[in-house]
Design a protein around this motif. Structure first.
Motif, short mmCIF file in Angstrom:
data_model
loop_
_atom_site.label_atom_id
_atom_site.label_comp_id
_atom_site.label_asym_id
_atom_site.label_seq_id
_atom_site.Cartn_x
_atom_site.Cartn_y
_atom_site.Cartn_z
N ILE A 16 -4.31 -5.41 -12.34
CA ILE A 16 -5.01 -5.88 -11.15
C ILE A 16 -6.09 -4.89 -10.75
O ILE A 16 -7.22 -5.26 -10.40
CB ILE A 16 -4.02 -6.12 -10.00
N GLN A 17 -5.76 -3.60 -10.79
CA GLN A 17 -6.75 -2.58 -10.43
C GLN A 17 -7.92 -2.59 -11.40
O GLN A 17 -9.08 -2.40 -11.01
CB GLN A 17 -6.09 -1.21 -10.42
N THR A 18 -7.66 -2.86 -12.68
CA THR A 18 -8.73 -2.93 -13.68
C THR A 18 -9.64 -4.11 -13.39
O THR A 18 -10.87 -4.01 -13.46
CB THR A 18 -8.13 -3.06 -15.09
N LEU A 19 -9.04 -5.26 -13.05
CA LEU A 19 -9.82 -6.45 -12.74
C LEU A 19 -10.70 -6.25 -11.51
O LEU A 19 -11.83 -6.75 -11.44
CB LEU A 19 -8.90 -7.66 -12.53
N ARG A 20 -10.16 -5.50 -10.55
CA ARG A 20 -10.90 -5.25 -9.31
C ARG A 20 -11.92 -4.14 -9.46
O ARG A 20 -12.75 -3.93 -8.57
CB ARG A 20 -9.92 -4.89 -8.19
N GLY A 21 -11.82 -3.40 -10.58
CA GLY A 21 -12.73 -2.28 -10.77
C GLY A 21 -12.32 -1.05 -9.99
O GLY A 21 -13.15 -0.16 -9.76
N ASP A 22 -11.02 -0.98 -9.57
CA ASP A 22 -10.54 0.20 -8.85
C ASP A 22 -10.44 1.36 -9.81
O ASP A 22 -10.14 1.21 -10.99
CB ASP A 22 -9.17 -0.08 -8.21
N SER A 23 -10.61 2.55 -9.27
CA SER A 23 -10.50 3.76 -10.11
C SER A 23 -9.05 4.15 -10.25
O SER A 23 -8.22 3.76 -9.44
CB SER A 23 -11.28 4.91 -9.48
N ASP A 82 0.80 -1.23 0.00
CA ASP A 82 0.00 0.00 0.00
C ASP A 82 0.83 1.28 0.00
O ASP A 82 0.27 2.37 -0.12
CB ASP A 82 -0.94 0.01 1.21
N ARG A 136 0.22 -3.88 -11.82
CA ARG A 136 -0.66 -3.24 -10.85
C ARG A 136 -1.88 -2.62 -11.55
O ARG A 136 -2.99 -2.70 -11.03
CB ARG A 136 0.09 -2.17 -10.05
N GLU A 185 -1.44 -20.10 -3.67
CA GLU A 185 -0.83 -18.94 -4.29
C GLU A 185 0.67 -19.14 -4.39
O GLU A 185 1.30 -19.69 -3.48
CB GLU A 185 -1.12 -17.67 -3.48
N ASP A 191 4.47 -6.77 -6.96
CA ASP A 191 4.16 -6.43 -8.34
C ASP A 191 5.09 -7.16 -9.30
O ASP A 191 4.69 -7.56 -10.40
CB ASP A 191 4.28 -4.91 -8.55
#
Length: 260
Positions: free
Chosen positions: A253-260, A113, A250, A174, A142
Motif C-alpha cells: 500500500i505504501q508503494t502504491l501511495r508513493g510513501d517513503s 497509525d 502495508r 469497501e 492490514d
C-alpha cells in the motif's frame, strides 16, 4: 500493524484466538475488544472476573495523545515488560454499541497509525453481522481474519458472509478481504478443505485442545507442558504468519501511495 478477527457464526473461538495471539505476539501489542455484544471475554474468562476496569474502548478519544491514552487506559495481560502485551476492555453493555458506531472510523485511522510507534493492535470484532459491528476497523486492517471451526453449518454461514462481502465489492463498496483461521475439531473440515470450499486463503490452523484453550478462555489451570504444547506452537506460528502477511500488505500500500 492492525489485525482484526471476526466470525460468521457464534462461539467459534474468536476471543480465545485473539487473546492467544496477543500472548504469542512477537512485538509490542494491544488487544482491543471491539465486540458490540457487551461482554469482555478476557476479563470474564482469562482474568476470571477479578478485575473491574476503570476504562473501556468507549473512553478512547483519538488525538495527539492517543498512544499515551492507550497505555494509561489499558490493562497488562502479563507481568512481562518486553514485549508489551496489554488489553483495552470492550463495552460492558450492548446498549453502548450505538455510541461506538459513530466512532469506529476515527478509531480505525488512529489505530492504524500506531505502526509509527512500533505498536501492533489485535482487534476482537466478534460476529460479522452483529449490530453496530466495527466494520471500519475490519476494512482498514492490514490483515482481516475470519475464525472458523469448520463444521458443515459454520462453513455454510462463512460462505454466506463471504458472498455478501463480494456482492458489496461489486457495488463499489469497501469490504474486508477475509483470510481463514481454522480451529480443528472432531468431525470438521480440514484447514485445506475449508480454504478450498470457501475460496479464501488460510493464515493457519489451531489444533483442537479444549484444556489448553480453557486456560485462556476461562482462566483454568494450565495443563502440564502448556508453554511447549502444540497448541501454543500453533499460536506462535499463526502470529508469525499474520505478521508477515500484514507487513507485505502495508508495504504494498505504501508503494502504491508513493510513501517513503
Amino acid at each position: 500493524m492492525l489485525i482484526s478477527l471476526t466470525s460468521a457464526s457464534g462461539a467459534p473461538g474468536v476471543s480465545t484466538t485473539a487473546l492467544g495471539l496477543a500472548l504469542a505476539w512477537p512485538r509490542d501489542v494491544i488487544l482491543l475488544e471491539a465486540d458490540t455484544l457487551g461482554v469482555s471475554a478476557t476479563l470474564a474468562g482469562f482474568f476470571s472476573g477479578s478485575i473491574s476496569p476503570r476504562h473501556t474502548i468507549l473512553d478512547l478519544t483519538p488525538g495527539v495523545d492517543f498512544e499515551e491514552q492507550l497505555l494509561e487506559q489499558s490493562i497488562p495481560l502479563t507481568d512481562d515488560q518486553t514485549p508489551m502485551r496489554r488489553l483495552v476492555p470492550g463495552i460492558g453493555n450492548p446498549l453502548q454499541g450505538r455510541a461506538l458506531s459513530a466512532r469506529w472510523e476515527v478509531l480505525a485511522m488512529a489505530l492504524y497509525d500506531l505502526e509509527r510507534a512500533g505498536i501492533d493492535v489485535l482487534v476482537d470484532i466478534g460476529r460479522f453481522h452483529a449490530p453496530f459491528m466495527a466494520a471500519p476497523l475490519l476494512q482498514i486492517s492490514d490483515v482481516s481474519g475470519i475464525v472458523l471451526r469448520p463444521t458443515v453449518t459454520a462453513t455454510v454461514a462463512a460462505k454466506s458472509t463471504i458472498t455478501h462481502r463480494k456482492l458489496a465489492e461489486t457495488n463499489d463498496l469497501e469490504a474486508p478481504a477475509l483470510h481463514l483461521i481454522t480451529i480443528g475439531a472432531p468431525d470438521t473440515y480440514s484447514d485445506g478443505e475449508a480454504s478450498r470450499a470457501l475460496g479464501q486463503p488460510s493464515l493457519g490452523a489451531i489444533p483442537w485442545a479444549p484444556k489448553h484453550a480453557a486456560a485462556l478462555a476461562h482462566g483454568h489451570p494450565r495443563p502440564r507442558g502448556f508453554d511447549s504444547s502444540g497448541y501454543i506452537r500453533s499460536l506462535r506460528s499463526l502470529a508469525d504468519s499474520i505478521s508477515t502477511a500484514g507487513r507485505k500488505r502495508r508495504t504494498a500500500i505504501q508503494t502504491l501511495r508513493g510513501d517513503s
